[in-house]
Design a protein around this motif. Structure first.
Motif, PDB file in Angstrom:
ATOM      1  N   ASN A 104       0.821  -1.200   0.000  1.00  0.00           N
ATOM      2  CA  ASN A 104       0.000   0.000   0.000  1.00  0.00           C
ATOM      3  C   ASN A 104       0.855   1.249   0.000  1.00  0.00           C
ATOM      4  O   ASN A 104       2.071   1.198   0.200  1.00  0.00           O
ATOM      5  N   VAL A 105       0.189   2.385  -0.220  1.00  0.00           N
ATOM      6  CA  VAL A 105       0.809   3.697  -0.119  1.00  0.00           C
ATOM      7  C   VAL A 105      -0.065   4.556   0.767  1.00  0.00           C
ATOM      8  O   VAL A 105      -1.290   4.462   0.731  1.00  0.00           O
ATOM      9  N   ARG A 106       0.554   5.376   1.604  1.00  0.00           N
ATOM     10  CA  ARG A 106      -0.216   6.287   2.454  1.00  0.00           C
ATOM     11  C   ARG A 106       0.572   7.570   2.669  1.00  0.00           C
ATOM     12  O   ARG A 106       1.805   7.568   2.621  1.00  0.00           O
ATOM     13  N   VAL A 107      -0.173   8.646   2.885  1.00  0.00           N
ATOM     14  CA  VAL A 107       0.430   9.969   3.061  1.00  0.00           C
ATOM     15  C   VAL A 107      -0.148  10.614   4.314  1.00  0.00           C
ATOM     16  O   VAL A 107      -1.357  10.535   4.568  1.00  0.00           O
ATOM     17  N   ARG A 108       0.711  11.240   5.073  1.00  0.00           N
ATOM     18  CA  ARG A 108       0.277  12.011   6.227  1.00  0.00           C
ATOM     19  C   ARG A 108       1.144  13.265   6.332  1.00  0.00           C
ATOM     20  O   ARG A 108       2.191  13.368   5.689  1.00  0.00           O
TER      21      ARG A 108
END
Length: 237
Positions: free
Chosen positions: A126-130
């Motif tokens: 997966n990819v996630r951004v914060r």
């Protein structure tokens, strides 16, 4: 590790559990950029349950607004370049960032993150951004690249029962903004994951994109996931 780095990277950076998708709850949901394509619209039209009707309408609205947001971006932005084959673009013109993700991945909620997409079968892929607020103006203000990355991987990304290994660190500049991208592995007693992370500072925020996979699948999908990490851009807001 300098006090500058420690104070700038305060907060819980350990990956947490998934949470259920919530209904429209914030005004920015009406204006943020979103992935868009005919495939998205077709999939939404097939939802038939009454409970999904409002969600379907919301996604269709976001798709249209996402397309409009893309058309308004400056020539130096993500859409000045051709999107690679088998990828889609995610653009958040409200929170000021963009990136590519594999076209067959699905959007999901990852707790404490602003956006996330995952492989439909392998959740660890997966990819996630914060992002977190910061008073720094540039990633260089956080400290030397080696110190910042070592601190993040060992003290924010790694859980107490994980062993962290950093494989590579790279710095790049795009459209006047500086980025650190690095490859690292987290090994637990039962499994291991390998990831790329790209970090940057802009808009009074410290942004982090992480894209990874199970260690057993890393060699096969590494190049594909590196495209995601390298595509991350901070947009002026």
């Amino acid at each position: 590790m300098s006090n500058m780095v420690v104070s700038s990277l305060s907060g819980n950076w350990v990956s947490t559990t998934l949470s259920k998708k919530s209904n429209l709850s914030h005004p920015k949901d009406l204006t943020r950029g979103t992935p868009f394509s005919l495939r998205n619209i077709t999939a939404c039209s097939r939802e038939s349950t009454a409970s999904d009707e409002s969600h379907c309408k919301r996604r269709l609205l976001l798709l249209k607004i996402g397309a409009l947001s893309a058309s308004l971006l400056p020539a130096s932005s993500l859409f000045a370049e051709e999107i690679p084959k088998n990828y889609r673009a995610f653009v958040d013109s409200v929170d000021g960032y963009s990136y590519y993700y594999p076209s067959d991945w699905r959007e999901f909620d990852f707790r404490a993150h602003d956006s996330a997409f995952k492989d439909r079968y392998m959740q660890l892929q997966n990819v996630r951004v914060r992002f977190l607020p910061t008073d720094k103006k540039d990633i260089h203000d956080m400290g030397p690249m080696e110190e910042v990355i070592y601190y993040l991987v060992n003290h924010r990304y790694a859980a107490p029962n994980q062993i962290a290994t950093i494989y590579d660190m790279q710095e790049k500049t795009a459209d006047g903004k500086n980025y650190y991208t690095f490859e690292y592995e987290l090994t637990s007693p039962n499994f291991s994951t390998t990831s790329f992370a790209t970090i940057a500072v802009g808009n009074g925020r410290f942004y982090t994109l992480i894209v990874g996979a199970n260690k057993r699948r890393w060699k096969r999908y590494r190049d594909m996931l590196q495209v995601v990490a390298d595509s991350f851009k901070v947009l002026d807001i």
